[in-house]
Write a protein that holds these residues in place. Structure first.
Motif, PDB file in Angstrom:
ATOM      1  N   GLU A  33       0.904  -1.097  -0.124  1.00  0.00           N
ATOM      2  CA  GLU A  33       0.052  -0.131  -0.123  1.00  0.00           C
ATOM      3  C   GLU A  33       0.956   1.243  -0.167  1.00  0.00           C
ATOM      4  N   GLU A  34       1.845   1.252   0.549  1.00  0.00           N
ATOM      5  CA  GLU A  34       2.876   2.265   0.827  1.00  0.00           C
ATOM      6  C   GLU A  34       3.370   3.096  -0.742  1.00  0.00           C
ATOM      7  N   PHE A  35       3.690   1.695  -1.426  1.00  0.00           N
ATOM      8  CA  PHE A  35       4.281   2.081  -2.751  1.00  0.00           C
ATOM      9  C   PHE A  35       3.036   2.062  -3.971  1.00  0.00           C
ATOM     10  N   GLN A  36       1.883   1.675  -3.468  1.00  0.00           N
ATOM     11  CA  GLN A  36       0.682   1.348  -4.252  1.00  0.00           C
ATOM     12  C   GLN A  36       0.878   0.466  -5.500  1.00  0.00           C
ATOM     13  N   VAL A  37       1.400  -0.726  -5.274  1.00  0.00           N
ATOM     14  CA  VAL A  37       1.679  -1.604  -6.095  1.00  0.00           C
ATOM     15  C   VAL A  37       1.139  -2.979  -5.931  1.00  0.00           C
ATOM     16  N   PRO A  38       0.734  -3.532  -6.671  1.00  0.00           N
ATOM     17  CA  PRO A  38      -0.132  -4.943  -6.468  1.00  0.00           C
ATOM     18  C   PRO A  38       0.991  -6.196  -6.115  1.00  0.00           C
ATOM     19  N   ALA A  39       0.436  -6.985  -5.739  1.00  0.00           N
ATOM     20  CA  ALA A  39       1.356  -8.241  -5.275  1.00  0.00           C
ATOM     21  C   ALA A  39       1.603  -9.138  -6.844  1.00  0.00           C
ATOM     22  N   ALA A  40       2.580  -9.741  -6.833  1.00  0.00           N
ATOM     23  CA  ALA A  40       2.812 -10.620  -8.113  1.00  0.00           C
ATOM     24  C   ALA A  40       1.554 -11.533  -8.377  1.00  0.00           C
ATOM     25  N   ASP A  41       0.830 -11.691  -7.464  1.00  0.00           N
ATOM     26  CA  ASP A  41      -0.316 -12.840  -7.938  1.00  0.00           C
ATOM     27  C   ASP A  41      -1.333 -12.174  -8.439  1.00  0.00           C
ATOM     28  N   ASP A  42      -1.377 -10.793  -8.852  1.00  0.00           N
ATOM     29  CA  ASP A  42      -2.427  -9.712  -9.157  1.00  0.00           C
ATOM     30  C   ASP A  42      -3.018 -10.621 -10.519  1.00  0.00           C
ATOM     31  N   ASP A  43      -4.346 -10.387 -10.938  1.00  0.00           N
ATOM     32  CA  ASP A  43      -4.766 -11.246 -11.885  1.00  0.00           C
ATOM     33  C   ASP A  43      -4.111 -10.969 -13.284  1.00  0.00           C
ATOM     34  N   ALA A  44      -3.778  -9.523 -13.701  1.00  0.00           N
ATOM     35  CA  ALA A  44      -3.191  -9.017 -14.736  1.00  0.00           C
ATOM     36  C   ALA A  44      -1.747  -9.657 -14.902  1.00  0.00           C
ATOM     37  N   ILE A  45      -1.244  -9.524 -13.808  1.00  0.00           N
ATOM     38  CA  ILE A  45       0.321  -9.905 -13.606  1.00  0.00           C
ATOM     39  C   ILE A  45       0.530 -11.403 -13.842  1.00  0.00           C
ATOM     40  N   PHE A  46      -0.366 -12.033 -13.343  1.00  0.00           N
ATOM     41  CA  PHE A  46      -0.524 -13.614 -13.220  1.00  0.00           C
ATOM     42  C   PHE A  46      -0.698 -14.111 -14.634  1.00  0.00           C
ATOM     43  N   ALA A  47      -1.847 -13.416 -15.330  1.00  0.00           N
ATOM     44  CA  ALA A  47      -2.129 -13.826 -16.563  1.00  0.00           C
ATOM     45  C   ALA A  47      -0.981 -13.480 -17.413  1.00  0.00           C
ATOM     46  N   ASP A  48      -0.129 -12.603 -17.295  1.00  0.00           N
ATOM     47  CA  ASP A  48       1.290 -12.428 -18.147  1.00  0.00           C
ATOM     48  C   ASP A  48       2.131 -13.386 -17.841  1.00  0.00           C
ATOM     49  N   ILE A  49       2.321 -13.917 -16.480  1.00  0.00           N
ATOM     50  CA  ILE A  49       3.138 -15.041 -16.222  1.00  0.00           C
ATOM     51  C   ILE A  49       2.727 -16.276 -16.950  1.00  0.00           C
ATOM     52  N   LEU A  50       1.643 -16.526 -16.824  1.00  0.00           N
ATOM     53  CA  LEU A  50       1.440 -17.660 -17.616  1.00  0.00           C
ATOM     54  C   LEU A  50       1.330 -17.727 -19.106  1.00  0.00           C
ATOM     55  N   HIS A  51       1.024 -16.565 -19.611  1.00  0.00           N
ATOM     56  CA  HIS A  51       1.112 -16.356 -21.148  1.00  0.00           C
ATOM     57  C   HIS A  51       2.700 -16.350 -21.515  1.00  0.00           C
ATOM     58  N   THR A  52       3.571 -15.606 -20.768  1.00  0.00           N
ATOM     59  CA  THR A  52       4.835 -15.575 -21.060  1.00  0.00           C
ATOM     60  C   THR A  52       5.632 -16.884 -20.673  1.00  0.00           C
ATOM     61  N   GLY A  53       5.370 -17.485 -19.696  1.00  0.00           N
ATOM     62  CA  GLY A  53       5.982 -18.879 -19.099  1.00  0.00           C
ATOM     63  C   GLY A  53       5.688 -20.040 -20.273  1.00  0.00           C
ATOM     64  N   GLY A  54       4.415 -19.844 -20.549  1.00  0.00           N
ATOM     65  CA  GLY A  54       4.045 -21.143 -21.487  1.00  0.00           C
ATOM     66  C   GLY A  54       4.630 -22.541 -21.308  1.00  0.00           C
ATOM     67  N   LYS A  55       5.368 -22.995 -22.328  1.00  0.00           N
ATOM     68  CA  LYS A  55       5.906 -24.323 -22.273  1.00  0.00           C
ATOM     69  C   LYS A  55       6.835 -24.300 -20.885  1.00  0.00           C
ATOM     70  N   GLN A  56       7.612 -23.326 -20.708  1.00  0.00           N
ATOM     71  CA  GLN A  56       8.363 -23.319 -19.517  1.00  0.00           C
ATOM     72  C   GLN A  56       7.649 -23.837 -18.090  1.00  0.00           C
ATOM     73  N   LEU A  57       6.410 -23.418 -18.004  1.00  0.00           N
ATOM     74  CA  LEU A  57       5.775 -23.585 -16.799  1.00  0.00           C
ATOM     75  C   LEU A  57       5.175 -24.828 -16.817  1.00  0.00           C
ATOM     76  N   THR A  58       5.268 -25.710 -17.855  1.00  0.00           N
ATOM     77  CA  THR A  58       4.669 -27.144 -18.046  1.00  0.00           C
ATOM     78  C   THR A  58       5.440 -27.953 -17.112  1.00  0.00           C
ATOM     79  N   ILE A  59       6.891 -27.491 -17.396  1.00  0.00           N
ATOM     80  CA  ILE A  59       7.741 -28.344 -16.504  1.00  0.00           C
ATOM     81  C   ILE A  59       7.761 -28.219 -15.045  1.00  0.00           C
TER      82      ILE A  59
END
Length: 158
Positions: A33-59
């Motif tokens: 809240e101090e820096f007004q930033v979301p956690a890394a599990d924020d929906d938009a960031i999480f969707a980006d992680i899933l999209h960017t990670g793609g096949k790497q995440l399957t392992i």
């Protein structure tokens, strides 16, 4: 397809693995809240992680599913700064996967507009305006130049 249109069956992770990954991401970078930033599990960031990670995440799927079965043994700590024992276990049992997830998370987290704004970095592509780069000591490249070409030239006749 936009990140908001991704459904759970589209991704490389099962539903239990996704929940564990979200918990690991929240432990890695909590909201501030101090820096007004979301956690890394924020929906938009999480969707980006899933999209960017793609096949790497399957392992990582099997390891994350294994941790999902152990979640009842590892409740989330209520004390700030105590960390998450499940995240600690993941790092100790799967250091290579933990490194992969860390790099992927940092990549996606620090390109989120909200995070960039909190760092007072303009939310824009680097070009066409570019960024100022200080002149460096180009003599540091002398050993590379002295080495000469390390590739085979291809003739222009091809």
């Amino acid at each position: 397809m936009s990140n908001s249109e991704i459904i759970s069956s589209d991704g490389p992770l099962s539903s239990p693995a996704r929940e564990v990954l979200k918990r690991l991401l929240r432990a890695m970078i909590p909201a501030s809240e101090e820096f007004q930033v979301p956690a890394a599990d924020d929906d938009a960031i999480f969707a980006d992680i899933l999209h960017t990670g793609g096949k790497q995440l399957t392992i990582a799927n099997r390891a994350l599913e294994s941790l999902a079965q152990q979640i009842p043994d590892y409740p989330v700590s209520d004390a700030e700064g105590d960390g998450d024992p499940l995240a600690d276990r993941f790092r100790s049992e799967h250091p290579d996967l933990a490194s992969l997830l860390t790099m992927l998370t940092m990549q996606c987290y620090y390109r989120d507009d909200r995070v960039m704004k909190s760092l007072h970095i303009p939310v824009r592509p680097p070009f066409p305006e570019g960024y100022e780069i200080d002149d460096g000591d180009y003599s540091l490249l002398d050993p590379v130049r002295a080495r000469g070409a390390i590739y085979r030239r291809v003739s222009d006749d091809t």
